[in-house]
Design a protein around this motif. Structure first.
Motif, short mmCIF file in Angstrom:
data_model
loop_
_atom_site.label_atom_id
_atom_site.label_comp_id
_atom_site.label_asym_id
_atom_site.label_seq_id
_atom_site.Cartn_x
_atom_site.Cartn_y
_atom_site.Cartn_z
N ASP A 1 0.85 -1.19 0.00
CA ASP A 1 0.00 0.00 0.00
C ASP A 1 0.89 1.24 0.00
O ASP A 1 1.49 1.55 1.02
CB ASP A 1 -0.89 -0.02 1.24
N PRO A 2 1.03 1.91 -1.17
CA PRO A 2 0.34 1.70 -2.43
C PRO A 2 0.86 0.48 -3.19
O PRO A 2 1.98 0.04 -2.96
CB PRO A 2 0.63 2.99 -3.21
N GLY A 3 0.01 -0.01 -4.11
CA GLY A 3 0.38 -1.17 -4.91
C GLY A 3 -0.47 -1.25 -6.16
O GLY A 3 -1.23 -0.33 -6.47
N TYR A 4 -0.35 -2.35 -6.88
CA TYR A 4 -1.02 -2.54 -8.17
C TYR A 4 -2.53 -2.47 -7.99
O TYR A 4 -3.13 -3.27 -7.25
CB TYR A 4 -0.59 -3.88 -8.75
N GLY B 1 -3.50 -3.88 3.60
CA GLY B 1 -2.36 -3.14 3.06
C GLY B 1 -1.20 -3.04 4.03
O GLY B 1 -1.39 -2.80 5.23
N ILE B 2 0.01 -3.23 3.51
CA ILE B 2 1.26 -3.02 4.25
C ILE B 2 1.95 -1.82 3.61
O ILE B 2 2.24 -1.83 2.41
CB ILE B 2 2.17 -4.25 4.19
N ALA B 3 2.18 -0.79 4.39
CA ALA B 3 2.73 0.46 3.85
C ALA B 3 4.07 0.21 3.16
O ALA B 3 4.94 -0.49 3.69
CB ALA B 3 2.90 1.48 4.96
N LEU C 1 9.21 -1.84 2.52
CA LEU C 1 8.01 -2.25 3.25
C LEU C 1 8.16 -1.96 4.74
O LEU C 1 9.26 -2.06 5.30
CB LEU C 1 7.78 -3.75 3.07
N ASP C 2 7.04 -1.66 5.38
CA ASP C 2 7.00 -1.55 6.83
C ASP C 2 6.88 -2.96 7.39
O ASP C 2 5.77 -3.47 7.61
CB ASP C 2 5.82 -0.68 7.26
N LEU C 3 8.01 -3.59 7.64
CA LEU C 3 8.02 -5.00 8.01
C LEU C 3 7.54 -5.23 9.44
O LEU C 3 7.03 -6.31 9.77
CB LEU C 3 9.41 -5.58 7.81
N ASP C 4 7.68 -4.22 10.31
CA ASP C 4 7.12 -4.35 11.66
C ASP C 4 5.60 -4.40 11.59
O ASP C 4 4.96 -5.20 12.28
CB ASP C 4 7.58 -3.18 12.54
N ALA C 5 5.02 -3.54 10.75
CA ALA C 5 3.56 -3.56 10.56
C ALA C 5 3.13 -4.88 9.93
O ALA C 5 2.09 -5.44 10.28
CB ALA C 5 3.12 -2.38 9.69
N LEU C 6 3.94 -5.38 9.00
CA LEU C 6 3.63 -6.66 8.37
C LEU C 6 3.58 -7.78 9.41
O LEU C 6 2.66 -8.61 9.41
CB LEU C 6 4.66 -6.98 7.29
N ALA C 7 4.56 -7.80 10.31
CA ALA C 7 4.58 -8.83 11.35
C ALA C 7 3.34 -8.74 12.23
O ALA C 7 2.73 -9.76 12.58
CB ALA C 7 5.85 -8.68 12.19
N PRO D 1 3.33 1.50 -7.84
CA PRO D 1 3.65 2.66 -8.68
C PRO D 1 4.92 3.42 -8.31
O PRO D 1 5.23 4.41 -8.98
CB PRO D 1 2.43 3.55 -8.42
N LEU D 2 5.65 3.03 -7.27
CA LEU D 2 6.71 3.89 -6.75
C LEU D 2 8.03 3.78 -7.50
O LEU D 2 8.84 4.70 -7.49
CB LEU D 2 6.95 3.59 -5.26
N GLY D 3 8.31 2.63 -8.14
CA GLY D 3 9.57 2.45 -8.85
C GLY D 3 10.73 2.12 -7.94
O GLY D 3 11.88 2.16 -8.36
N THR D 4 10.46 1.74 -6.68
CA THR D 4 11.52 1.40 -5.73
C THR D 4 11.75 -0.11 -5.71
O THR D 4 10.93 -0.88 -6.21
CB THR D 4 11.17 1.87 -4.31
#
Length: 489
Positions: free
Chosen positions: A224-227, A243-245, A251-257, A277-280
């Motif tokens: 998040d954001p994503g496809y 969504g995971i920021a 990625l916000d991996l702490d939020a993912l956990a 959409p970020l290109g990262t």
């Protein structure tokens, strides 16, 4: 944003239950009619601040529309600042003053307009519109190397007469699968041809994976954001996207956990390299931790790897690190050849490929051998590698020009892209609930410009306004003039 549905099917007394007069023959979609009608009701105070709206199911049943239509309508009203969402309680009227502002008429006129744009607007995909495709996901044919592609199509049409019988191999054209397996084994990870399944593009691959591995009610993690299409596809299968920021740092991996512990997801979709959409791109360290979390919480990782050929060598690869144990790799040729060929691929473990083939045959039998032959001839042609190198260089120059042009309109990148075809940029200091990306995109469409606003890519309501720009179409006077005309002062 999480979609909360009230557990109480009876509306509060005096809630102003919105039974709407919906005209299915009127120009403009059902969503636009619902949003406009509720906006008027809120602005006129027929619905008071704090009023709880009907639940999604309740509204859908009462007005004879689908729950998906109601969810999208409520989403847009939240983005406009008219409604708020409280987890476990439902949707509530948030404010009245939007309707009294100078932008209110613009909002109402835009929502009622038959030109209103959304993430599945055909013009974003057809390539036949006269509008400038600034928000599209495809490049001009001359950047792909159209001569190579057209020659490959001509060769594919010389298919042996014996191959005109039957539907083709269930896994896809054997020669292309062999080529893919050899290329991936040489550059990323060891894979056998029978572990490669060809699809009608990446979105078809995502659909097959969701059909095979999820059931309604399952949680699916997304960036998040994503496809944008992926979010709609997940909901279509009755699953819950969470969504995971994702930002410039990954990625916000702490939020993912935390979310994984709370929701027990079945799988996660992730763009490791040149994220849309970020290109990262994810760092090696983040990729390793992501794999560890997938192992810890026992969910599949679907690696959307369609931009790999446009990236620098050595970028992280989840499939290479994992060896296709719990990673499923999705590839596509639409970014280096042409999206019109509609050929994608899935690489997975043998047991999973067997199930995916079964589902593929149930859902639509085999894929087009002629398309797959055309791709095979193109990628095996002598000019192909030089063509991709030239494309990468062209995109690099166009990306730098785009960032400079957007800066002239006061726009800054949301994240500095590491390559690829997109720059996402906006006005980071502008936070006006009446003036969002969707409104601006609808204005742009009337001016002959296709934009993709941040609402297309986000599950949560965006705090600022930004757009995904295709760098091949950004450095143009018509776009510059439009951005200057709507630039916040």
């Amino acid at each position: 944003m999480k979609h909360s549905d009230s557990t109480d099917d009876a509306p509060e007394q005096g809630s102003g239950w919105p039974v709407l007069d919906i005209d299915r023959h009127k120009k403009g979609g059902l969503v636009e009619q619902i949003v406009l009608a509720i906006s008027v009701m809120v602005g006129s105070r027929a619905l008071r601040i704090g009023t709880r709206m009907p639940s999604v199911r309740q509204f859908a049943r009462c007005n004879g529309v689908s729950t998906f239509t109601v969810v999208e309508s409520y989403d847009r009203l939240v983005n406009l600042g008219l409604l708020s969402s409280r987890r476990g309680s439902g949707y509530f009227v948030a404010r009245h003053d939007v309707a009294a502002s100078p932008q209110a008429a613009l909002i109402a006129n835009t929502l009622a307009s038959p030109t209103a744009i959304d993430a599945l607007t055909p013009d974003l995909y057809s390539g036949v519109s006269d509008a400038l495709p600034v928000g599209a996901g495809w490049l001009p044919p001359e950047m792909y190397g159209e001569a190579t592609v057209l020659d490959a199509v001509r060769q594919a049409m010389r298919i042996p007469a014996s191959r005109l019988r039957g539907y083709g191999h269930p896994l896809g054209f054997p020669s292309l699968r062999q080529h893919l397996a050899s290329s991936l084994s040489e550059e990323l990870f060891q894979v056998e041809p029978d572990q490669v399944l060809l699809t009608h593009g990446a979105t078809h691959a995502f659909d097959l994976i969701l059909r095979s591995l999820t059931k309604p009610g399952d949680t699916v993690l997304v960036e998040d954001p994503g496809y944008s299409n992926l979010q709609s596809l997940i909901r279509h299968h009755g699953c819950i996207p969470v969504g995971i920021a994702r930002g410039e740092a990954g990625l916000d991996l702490d939020a993912l956990a935390s979310e994984a512990a709370r929701t027990q997801p079945k799988l996660m979709f992730v763009n490791t390299v040149l994220q849309n959409p970020l290109g990262t791109s994810l760092s090696q360290a983040q990729a390793h931790r992501l794999l560890a979390l997938a192992e810890q919480f026992d969910f599949w990782l679907v690696e959307d790897d369609i931009y790999r050929e446009l990236a620098a060598r050595g970028e992280a690869s989840l499939a290479a690190m994992d060896g296709l144990r719990r990673v499923i790799r999705v590839g596509s040729f639409s970014k280096t050849l042409s999206p019109v060929l509609r050929v994608g691929s899935i690489c997975a473990s043998p047991p999973l490929v067997a199930e995916l083939v079964r589902v593929k045959m149930l859902a639509g039998l085999t894929t087009s051998e002629i398309n797959e032959r055309a791709v095979y001839h193109a990628v095996c042609a002598r000019p192909y590698k030089r063509m991709v190198e030239r494309l990468v260089a062209q995109l690099e120059a166009a990306r730098e020009r785009s960032i400079d042009c957007l800066a002239q309109a006061g726009m800054a990148p949301v994240a500095r892209p590491r390559g690829g075809m997109f720059v996402s940029a906006g006005w980071p200091d502008v936070q006006t609930p009446e003036w969002n990306g969707k409104i601006i995109a609808d204005m742009a469409l009337k001016a002959g410009i296709l934009l993709s606003p941040n609402e297309f890519f986000m599950l949560r309501a965006p705090a600022t306004v930004w757009f995904r720009f295709n760098v091949a179409y950004t450095d143009t006077p018509v776009l510059q003039a439009f951005l200057q005309s709507i630039r916040p002062r």
